[in-house]
Enzyme design. Sequence first.
Site, PDB file in Angstrom:
ATOM      1  N   ARG A 162     -14.720   0.909   6.635  1.00  0.00           N
ATOM      2  CA  ARG A 162     -15.018   1.073   5.215  1.00  0.00           C
ATOM      3  C   ARG A 162     -15.373  -0.210   4.496  1.00  0.00           C
ATOM      4  O   ARG A 162     -15.715  -0.195   3.323  1.00  0.00           O
ATOM      5  CB  ARG A 162     -13.873   1.793   4.519  1.00  0.00           C
ATOM      6  CG  ARG A 162     -14.074   3.284   4.660  1.00  0.00           C
ATOM      7  CD  ARG A 162     -12.838   4.061   4.389  1.00  0.00           C
ATOM      8  NE  ARG A 162     -12.432   4.762   5.594  1.00  0.00           N
ATOM      9  CZ  ARG A 162     -11.486   5.670   5.650  1.00  0.00           C
ATOM     10  NH1 ARG A 162     -10.818   5.961   4.581  1.00  0.00           N
ATOM     11  NH2 ARG A 162     -11.213   6.259   6.766  1.00  0.00           N
TER      12      ARG A 162
ATOM     13  N   PRO B 159      -3.574  -0.845   6.005  1.00  0.00           N
ATOM     14  CA  PRO B 159      -2.881  -2.113   6.179  1.00  0.00           C
ATOM     15  C   PRO B 159      -2.221  -2.592   4.895  1.00  0.00           C
ATOM     16  O   PRO B 159      -2.870  -3.083   3.987  1.00  0.00           O
ATOM     17  CB  PRO B 159      -3.986  -3.082   6.617  1.00  0.00           C
ATOM     18  CG  PRO B 159      -5.145  -2.221   7.007  1.00  0.00           C
ATOM     19  CD  PRO B 159      -5.012  -0.984   6.189  1.00  0.00           C
ATOM     20  N   GLU B 160      -0.909  -2.397   4.816  1.00  0.00           N
ATOM     21  CA  GLU B 160      -0.109  -2.993   3.758  1.00  0.00           C
ATOM     22  C   GLU B 160       0.736  -4.074   4.430  1.00  0.00           C
ATOM     23  O   GLU B 160       0.478  -4.427   5.583  1.00  0.00           O
ATOM     24  CB  GLU B 160       0.761  -1.922   3.083  1.00  0.00           C
ATOM     25  CG  GLU B 160      -0.051  -0.740   2.545  1.00  0.00           C
ATOM     26  CD  GLU B 160       0.800   0.314   1.851  1.00  0.00           C
ATOM     27  OE1 GLU B 160       1.833  -0.040   1.285  1.00  0.00           O
ATOM     28  OE2 GLU B 160       0.425   1.492   1.880  1.00  0.00           O
TER      29      GLU B 160
ATOM     30  N   ARG C 299       6.788  -3.500 -19.488  1.00  0.00           N
ATOM     31  CA  ARG C 299       5.610  -2.786 -18.994  1.00  0.00           C
ATOM     32  C   ARG C 299       5.821  -1.293 -19.125  1.00  0.00           C
ATOM     33  O   ARG C 299       6.847  -0.752 -18.737  1.00  0.00           O
ATOM     34  CB  ARG C 299       5.314  -3.199 -17.558  1.00  0.00           C
ATOM     35  CG  ARG C 299       5.106  -4.713 -17.470  1.00  0.00           C
ATOM     36  CD  ARG C 299       4.431  -5.142 -16.203  1.00  0.00           C
ATOM     37  NE  ARG C 299       3.133  -4.514 -16.025  1.00  0.00           N
ATOM     38  CZ  ARG C 299       2.175  -5.057 -15.266  1.00  0.00           C
ATOM     39  NH1 ARG C 299       2.360  -6.209 -14.669  1.00  0.00           N
ATOM     40  NH2 ARG C 299       1.031  -4.445 -15.112  1.00  0.00           N
TER      41      ARG C 299
END
Length: 271
Positions: free
Chosen positions: A110, A2-3, A152
Amino acid sequence: MPELPEVETTRRGLAPHLVGRRVLRARVRRRRLRRPVPWALERRLPGARIEALDRRGKYLLARTDRGTLILHLGMSGSLRLVPATARPGPHDHLDLVLDDGRALRLRDPRRFGLALWTEGDPLVHPLLASLGPEPLDRRLRPGDLCARLAGRRAAIRNVLLDGRVVAGIGNIYANEALFLAGIHPARPAGRLGRDGCARLLRALRRVLRESLRAGGTTLRDFVDGSGEPGRYRLRLRVYGRAGRPCPRCGTPIRRILLGQRSAFFCPRCQR
DNA sequence: CCCGATTCCTGTAGGC
DNA sequence: TGCCTACAGGAATCGG
């Protein structure tokens, strides 16, 4: 997994059935998820009326007249509407019994998922407060993404997984978007250039929208509110396809480890 | 602040 | 056939 597209698919499917319903009872079968399910949830939900089902990143927010239920599906979670009498399976950890004879059921083998309760503004809850912008929000400009990546040095694939930079992206869509943008997953995030940022944002939006149209990606566990798996898996261009031909140039897709996590890319199309 | 490693958990795939 | 290990990953947390 699930994103964003899977969570949004769940939200869209469930919202019309949940909004306006009253919760008769909350049944917690297993309290130990990623964090313990708070007792307040069982105390406060019965009698509450659901007013909206919202999404922020990968979080679902069931807003009621008494407070907000914050849900996260982790990596194997799903939410379904079932008849209130349907027998629960071993991984069905939470039921909200509704006033229409059905129950909202959280299944999560999970147990990386989350069910929390808050009576304040959920958007300032510590888990949500530092989330980055929604990638599909039109107000997000390529320059904004560029600014968030500036300086970054970590691999762009890793930085995309950080919800504080952009919300809702997981490994599948990070890899798919980088392929469409022609960017190597190990490229330092701050070195994309303005053009790279713009291509990346466009690619992110494209894969998220494509997946949304297909009801999300099901690798194993994901099903929407009515139990249907997502159909986007068949359309994945690189994720999970090591050794298979690049859909653009035919070069075999490579798999590398980036910070203990697989990254998939075409060594010819992505630089 | 930034970054990488580690941690939680369990079902499945692959090797022998 | 069956056992064992590796692997999948969201995101908090910790140490450098």
